[in-house]
Motif scaffolding. Structure first.
Motif, PDB file in Angstrom:
ATOM      1  N   MET A   1       1.176   0.476  -2.147  1.00 22.87           N
ATOM      2  CA  MET A   1       0.656   0.121  -0.822  1.00 22.87           C
ATOM      3  C   MET A   1      -0.061  -1.211  -0.911  1.00 22.87           C
ATOM      4  O   MET A   1      -0.981  -1.387  -1.701  1.00 22.87           O
ATOM      5  CB  MET A   1      -0.303   1.203  -0.337  1.00 22.87           C
ATOM      6  CG  MET A   1      -0.892   0.951   1.034  1.00 22.87           C
ATOM      7  SD  MET A   1      -1.914   2.346   1.533  1.00 22.87           S
ATOM      8  CE  MET A   1      -2.481   1.750   3.117  1.00 22.87           C
ATOM      9  N   PRO A   4      -4.450  -3.900   2.893  1.00 17.40           N
ATOM     10  CA  PRO A   4      -4.488  -3.962   4.347  1.00 17.40           C
ATOM     11  C   PRO A   4      -5.111  -5.260   4.815  1.00 17.40           C
ATOM     12  O   PRO A   4      -6.000  -5.819   4.194  1.00 17.40           O
ATOM     13  CB  PRO A   4      -5.362  -2.760   4.730  1.00 17.40           C
ATOM     14  CG  PRO A   4      -5.303  -1.871   3.555  1.00 17.40           C
ATOM     15  CD  PRO A   4      -5.182  -2.771   2.368  1.00 17.40           C
ATOM     16  N   ILE A 115      -0.872   0.085   7.187  1.00 17.08           N
ATOM     17  CA  ILE A 115      -1.305  -1.255   6.803  1.00 17.08           C
ATOM     18  C   ILE A 115      -1.709  -2.082   8.013  1.00 17.08           C
ATOM     19  O   ILE A 115      -2.724  -2.786   7.996  1.00 17.08           O
ATOM     20  CB  ILE A 115      -0.186  -1.974   6.020  1.00 17.08           C
ATOM     21  CG1 ILE A 115       0.030  -1.298   4.666  1.00 17.08           C
ATOM     22  CG2 ILE A 115      -0.527  -3.452   5.817  1.00 17.08           C
ATOM     23  CD1 ILE A 115       1.175  -1.884   3.874  1.00 17.08           C
TER      24      ILE A 115
END
Length: 233
Positions: A1, A4, A115
């Motif tokens: 991931m 963000p 995100i």
């Protein structure tokens, strides 16, 4: 991931509520660090990746406690995500002065990605997912498979995920989250929370699958300590 992004949205924390950021050496901030230490000791051999923070009723300070705990954990160098999962009466976007146009409700309804929905706070290591627009079915969204998928996804990036949840005695959202997170904490307000309601709330959390690790007494009056009216411990 991936990391963000804030996507250009400005953030400026609310000074009166986030005392651990703007007055880190204060008596108040030291109490939050003490709570942080107690949470760490309560782990034993376990590793808490997520914690549900709730209270029996509204107005008992759970959102302020949630935001300040998120800050002190981030100050340890941890990557922390604070999730405003009160999709009925959210407040974290006000505390951190963030947009609430996109948030948890959008993520759980699969309108936006995680995100693109998470925002930075300007506090190193601390990100916030606001609640988003009020949905008509918040309990169903929290009970959905998407909620569990969300947890697994954020565990890959964050060391700790804190959930600021609705009052426990009002709706089922907090109990649902306490069942899928690693631990839960109950915030009580001195001279306000009824003992009967506190006991009922503890019983509900003890029945959840997650580990109930204790209570935080908020707004305890100590008028003779450094002329401070209240502190949290």
């Amino acid at each position: 991931m991936g990391r963000p992004k804030n996507e250009g949205r400005k953030s400026r924390a609310n000074i009166p509520w986030i005392i651990t950021k703007f007055a880190p050496k204060s008596f108040f901030s030291e109490q939050y660090r003490s709570i942080r230490t107690n949470i760490q000791f309560s782990k034993g051999n376990q590793s808490f990746r997520s914690i549900t923070i709730t209270s029996p009723n509204s107005g008992e300070g759970k959102s302020t406690v949630s935001s300040n705990l998120a800050v002190v954990f981030a100050q340890l160098g941890k990557k922390v995500l604070l999730v405003d999962s009160d999709m009925r009466k959210p407040v974290q976007h006000k505390i951190f002065r963030l947009s609430n146009a996109i948030g948890m409700s959008n993520v759980l309804s699969k309108q936006f990605s995680i995100i693109s929905s998470i925002q930075e706070t300007g506090i190193n290591g601390l990100s916030v997912l606001t609640s988003g627009p009020n949905p008509h079915n918040p309990s169903e969204l929290i009970a959905s498979e998407t909620m569990e998928e969300f947890l697994l996804a954020v565990y890959d990036y964050y060391d700790l995920v804190l959930f600021d949840t609705p009052p426990l005695m009002a709706v089922s959202d907090s109990q649902l989250l306490a069942s899928i997170t690693d631990a839960s904490i109950l915030v009580l307000r001195s001279e306000s929370t009824e003992i009967k309601e506190a006991i009922q709330a503890v019983d509900v959390l003890l029945m959840a699958k997650g580990k109930f690790i204790g209570t935080i007494l908020n707004k305890k009056r100590f008028p003779n300590i450094n002329r401070l009216k209240y502190y949290v411990y």
